[in-house]
Design an enzyme around this catalytic site. Structure first.
Site, PDB file in Angstrom:
ATOM      1  N   ASP A 184       0.837  -1.199   0.000  1.00  0.00           N
ATOM      2  CA  ASP A 184       0.000   0.000   0.000  1.00  0.00           C
ATOM      3  C   ASP A 184       0.866   1.240   0.000  1.00  0.00           C
ATOM      4  OD1 ASP A 184       0.668   0.172   2.743  1.00  0.00           O
ATOM      5  OD2 ASP A 184      -1.004  -1.183   3.190  1.00  0.00           O
ATOM      6  N   LYS A 217      -4.955   1.324  -3.221  1.00  0.00           N
ATOM      7  CA  LYS A 217      -5.927   1.920  -4.133  1.00  0.00           C
ATOM      8  C   LYS A 217      -6.053   1.019  -5.334  1.00  0.00           C
ATOM      9  CE  LYS A 217      -5.609   6.793  -3.227  1.00  0.00           C
ATOM     10  NZ  LYS A 217      -4.651   7.863  -3.372  1.00  0.00           N
ATOM     11  N   MET A 251      -1.271   9.242  12.597  1.00  0.00           N
ATOM     12  CA  MET A 251      -2.594   9.478  12.008  1.00  0.00           C
ATOM     13  C   MET A 251      -3.305  10.626  12.733  1.00  0.00           C
ATOM     14  SD  MET A 251      -3.866   5.539  11.440  1.00  0.00           S
ATOM     15  CE  MET A 251      -3.398   4.924  13.045  1.00  0.00           C
TER      16      MET A 251
HETATM   17  N1  SAH Z   1       2.715   0.732  10.762  1.00  0.00           N
HETATM   18  C1  SAH Z   1       3.094   2.114  10.548  1.00  0.00           C
HETATM   19  C2  SAH Z   1       2.021   3.093  10.955  1.00  0.00           C
HETATM   20  C3  SAH Z   1       0.740   2.987  10.165  1.00  0.00           C
HETATM   21  S1  SAH Z   1      -0.422   4.204  10.594  1.00  0.00           S
HETATM   22  C4  SAH Z   1       4.423   2.393  11.266  1.00  0.00           C
HETATM   23  O1  SAH Z   1       4.866   1.587  12.103  1.00  0.00           O
HETATM   24  O2  SAH Z   1       5.043   3.414  10.954  1.00  0.00           O
HETATM   25  C5  SAH Z   1      -0.090   5.428   9.394  1.00  0.00           C
HETATM   26  C6  SAH Z   1       0.555   6.642  10.014  1.00  0.00           C
HETATM   27  O3  SAH Z   1       1.942   6.447  10.151  1.00  0.00           O
HETATM   28  C7  SAH Z   1       0.439   7.914   9.198  1.00  0.00           C
HETATM   29  O4  SAH Z   1      -0.800   8.544   9.363  1.00  0.00           O
HETATM   30  C8  SAH Z   1       1.544   8.733   9.807  1.00  0.00           C
HETATM   31  O5  SAH Z   1       1.164   9.242  11.070  1.00  0.00           O
HETATM   32  C9  SAH Z   1       2.599   7.688  10.060  1.00  0.00           C
HETATM   33  N2  SAH Z   1       3.606   7.607   8.977  1.00  0.00           N
HETATM   34  C10 SAH Z   1       3.983   6.505   8.310  1.00  0.00           C
HETATM   35  N3  SAH Z   1       4.977   6.772   7.442  1.00  0.00           N
HETATM   36  C11 SAH Z   1       5.239   8.095   7.567  1.00  0.00           C
HETATM   37  C12 SAH Z   1       6.177   8.983   6.945  1.00  0.00           C
HETATM   38  N4  SAH Z   1       7.024   8.542   6.015  1.00  0.00           N
HETATM   39  N5  SAH Z   1       6.161  10.287   7.316  1.00  0.00           N
HETATM   40  C13 SAH Z   1       5.316  10.730   8.258  1.00  0.00           C
HETATM   41  N6  SAH Z   1       4.413   9.938   8.864  1.00  0.00           N
HETATM   42  C14 SAH Z   1       4.379   8.634   8.534  1.00  0.00           C
END
Ligand code: SAH
Length: 344
Positions: free
Chosen positions: A123, A144, A255
């Site tokens: 994704d 998507k 998020m």
């Molecule tokens: N499993 C993921 C989190 C999924 S929830 C992890 O461990 O990172 C999705 C959220 O992760 C986004 O809304 C944002 O808050 C954060 N996120 C993931 N990648 C990011 C990035 N490259 N830059 C900023 N926020 C990020």
């Protein structure tokens, strides 16, 4: 992993059992080779004709005895041999944490699982732009679909299970770590329920690495000795605001852009100091990475145009990043001063 050699139009003989050789065959085809097959030392049905003198023999390590005479003939006649690893046992699922989006933060385990994949479901938060260089597996975007509809979680699980049951190695590539707000636990449960072997490869979570991209350490001696990772997907309760305020360490929110006004108001109501430093780090490790720093009392206005994906950081560690940055800039100033003094 793709081959970095252009083999357009070259005859390549891939030797090894059909199952072990399936990924090597895709790699050579992707490099443009005309691929011939020998699946047992004496040939098997469906192997087709053999080339008179192949440009290269790709020898897959399939554990079968009996290849040596053929390899010996190649050596004696000057036909180069490339050793290829066998593809893994087919029919399982690997949940892979892809880190925050930079190739450098993929684990060695992630790279090897991608190399061994027949199909990759990914994704948008996964490091998907580089995928074609890391795997010859079929790439399927479940974030998507062509009609711009997200694939429902239950459908993703069904797809993974069905594909593995059809004898493919499935990689489910997720952003960050699969077990941090990634629904990894549900996907593992779906595999277990369907009797599909499944394993999880942890990834570098954005909760720690995205603040780091902005120079913010989530803990720092004498500043913060704990950090709490919170989902901002839905607004928090009053009780949760109170708890977070009472903890006193670093708060990291994922998020959290959509609910930032509620969070800031809730923490203020719970008694958090309005001068508490806050940072919003958008698009960590990606083009357009940006950090917005403010305080609890001013963040909503300061971050009004911030968008997802972003990580919020609340706490005094934000000042450590500011201090370090000033330090780096001050050192640069001193270097310039020293250089100009030397010139004078
Ligand atoms: N499993 C993921 C989190 C999924 S929830 C992890 O461990 O990172 C999705 C959220 O992760 C986004 O809304 C944002 O808050 C954060 N996120 C993931 N990648 C990011 C990035 N490259 N830059 C900023 N926020 C990020």
């Amino acid at each position: 992993m793709q081959l970095t050699i252009d083999l357009t139009g070259r005859d390549v003989l891939v030797i090894g059992s059909a199952s072990a050789a399936r990924q090597a065959i895709r790699r050579y085809e992707a490099a443009g080779a005309v691929v011939y097959r020998l699946s047992t030392p004496n040939g098997a049905e469906g192997d087709g004709p053999l080339p008179e003198r192949p440009f290269l023999v790709a020898a897959v390590d399939d554990g079968q005895p009996g290849w040596e005479p053929l390899l010996e003939r190649c050596r004696n006649t000057g036909i180069p041999i490339a050793s290829e690893p066998a593809a893994g046992e087919p029919g399982h699922v690997t949940l892979v944490g892809g880190g925050p989006g930079s190739l450098e933060l993929l684990t060695v385990g992630a790279v090897s699982a991608l190399r061994d994949a027949d199909v990759v479901f990914y994704d948008r938060l996964a490091p998907y732009q580089e995928l074609a260089a890391l795997t010859t597996g079929e790439l399927i975007d479940v974030g998507k679909r062509p009609g711009h509809h997200k694939v429902a979680q239950r459908d993703i699980e069904q797809l993974m299970v069905d594909t593995a049951l059809a004898g493919k190695n499935v990689v489910r590539l997720k952003g960050g770590d699969p077990y941090v707000f990634g629904r990894g636990g549900e996907e593992v449960a779906a595999c277990v329920e369907a009797g599909v072997p499944v394993r999880v490869i942890s990834g570098v979570t954005s909760a720690i690495s995205v603040p780091a991209a902005a120079g913010i350490p989530v803990t720092h001696r004498e500043v913060s000795h704990m950090f709490t990772v919170v989902s901002g997907h839905a607004p928090l309760t009053e009780k949760e605001h109170l708890h977070l305020t009472g903890l006193g360490g670093t708060i990291v929110v994922l998020m959290g852009i959509g609910t930032l006004p509620q969070l800031a108001a809730g923490l203020s109501r719970a008694g958090m100091d309005p001068a508490t430093p806050m940072a919003v780090v958008e698009r960590g490790y990606r083009p357009g990475q940006r950090t917005t720093m403010a305080e609890l009392g001013t963040i909503v206005t300061a971050a009004a145009d911030c968008t997802n994906p972003a990580v919020l950081v609340i706490g005094d560690v934000v000042r450590v990043a500011e201090a370090n940055r000033n330090q780096v800039e001050a050192t640069a100033d001193l270097d310039r001063l020293a250089a100009s003094l030397l010139e004078a």
